[in-house]
Design a protein around this motif. Structure first.
Motif, PDB file in Angstrom:
ATOM      1  N   LEU A  98       0.098   2.995  -6.970  1.00  6.43           N
ATOM      2  CA  LEU A  98       0.883   3.438  -5.834  1.00  6.43           C
ATOM      3  C   LEU A  98       2.089   2.531  -5.619  1.00  6.43           C
ATOM      4  CD1 LEU A  98      -1.931   4.229  -3.232  1.00  6.43           C
ATOM      5  CD2 LEU A  98      -0.316   5.891  -4.174  1.00  6.43           C
ATOM      6  N   SER A 128       2.683   3.242   2.292  1.00  5.10           N
ATOM      7  CA  SER A 128       1.840   2.935   1.141  1.00  5.10           C
ATOM      8  C   SER A 128       1.931   1.445   0.857  1.00  5.10           C
ATOM      9  CB  SER A 128       2.289   3.725  -0.095  1.00  5.10           C
ATOM     10  OG  SER A 128       1.557   3.330  -1.245  1.00  5.10           O
ATOM     11  N   THR A 174      -2.602  11.843  -2.057  1.00  3.20           N
ATOM     12  CA  THR A 174      -2.398  10.592  -2.787  1.00  3.20           C
ATOM     13  C   THR A 174      -1.991  10.886  -4.229  1.00  3.20           C
ATOM     14  OG1 THR A 174      -3.995   9.439  -1.388  1.00  3.20           O
ATOM     15  CG2 THR A 174      -3.467   8.426  -3.504  1.00  3.20           C
TER      16      THR A 174
END
Length: 273
Positions: free
Chosen positions: A77, A99, A120
């Motif tokens: 991420l 994030s 996600t």
């Protein structure tokens, strides 16, 4: 949330003293280097605006603001803290996307909620698709470019390149980038490209690039469309006969960004629709 994640495709849009009054080769060289360096932008503070003002009715569009840093490892991420504002019907509504590089959240009315697995995965896909920035040839979007001193923009002394906008080239560049997110968008070619080109009234494009590093600091694109005949006009809807503004800015590119998780996040299942 899907629309917000897809907008991450346009994150990072795109030595010596500043040049004044240059054109031709100098301006083209500056643009070419800036386009080549788009993929080098890995972090910064993003400012993005897409605004459509129809000939009749309310303006609509979006704004995206906040810091980001792309992950070094594939499948990880990014770190980001972005505010997404949707503009429609004369009203504005803002939600957040946070994030930390390990967890991701959305923020609605000050309350944080965990992202679901599907969202996600969308965020991961959006971050991976940023490699498409290397194909965003903003140097093909400007006809007859001229180079001047751009002053301080986005944390650096800049050179400013301005000229006439090639609306078809710009539209096709953004369409190509969006394909990395799945939509089967067709390019503007042939008769459709001619119709868009003929419909363009007043157009302009300005690019501020770092005088020392040739990293994009700001891009401002404006176009006024007349009526678009035929089926394409029906597809464009409110875009036909509208004024369109697109702005992309990156302040302090490639400086480290650290994002902390919001306090007391609730499960994704509790998030209001």
């Amino acid at each position: 949330m899907r629309r917000l994640v897809c907008l991450l495709a346009v994150v990072p849009a795109l030595a010596g003293c500043s040049l004044v009054g240059g054109g031709g080769g100098e301006a083209e060289d500056a643009l070419g280097e800036t386009a080549d360096n788009l993929a080098r932008i890995r972090s910064g503070t993003l400012h993005l605006v897409l605004l459509v003002v129809p000939r009749e009715g309310d303006e609509f569009g979006l704004e995206l603001d906040g810091p980001f840093e792309l992950a070094e490892e594939e499948g990880a991420l990014p770190e980001l803290d972005l505010d997404y504002t949707q503009i429609a019907g004369g009203r504005r509504g803002t939600v957040g996307l946070v994030s930390t590089g390990r967890e991701a959240f959305t923020v609605v009315d000050g309350q944080a909620y965990e992202l679901g697995d599907d969202e996600t995965d969308e965020l991961l896909g959006a971050a991976a698709s940023l490699s498409g920035l290397a194909r965003l040839r903003i140097d093909d979007w400007i006809d007859e470019p001229e180079l001047t001193d751009g002053g301080e923009v986005g944390g650096a002394e800049t050179d400013l390149v301005r000229g006439d906008l090639d609306l078809v080239a710009a539209a096709n560049g953004l369409i190509d980038l969006a394909r990395g997110f799945g939509p089967p968008l067709p390019s503007l070619v042939g008769a459709n490209a001619d119709r868009i080109r003929d419909a363009a009234r007043e157009t302009s494009i300005e690019v501020w690039t770092g005088a020392d590093d040739r990293l994009l600091r700001r891009l401002l694109l404006e176009a006024e469309l007349g009526e678009v005949p035929g089926p394409l006009g029906l597809v464009l809807g409110d875009l036909a006969g509208a004024t369109i503004t697109f702005e992309l800015g990156v302040t302090d590119p490639n400086r480290p960004v650290t994002v902390e998780a919001p306090r007391d996040p609730r499960p994704a299942s509790e998030r209001p629709d």
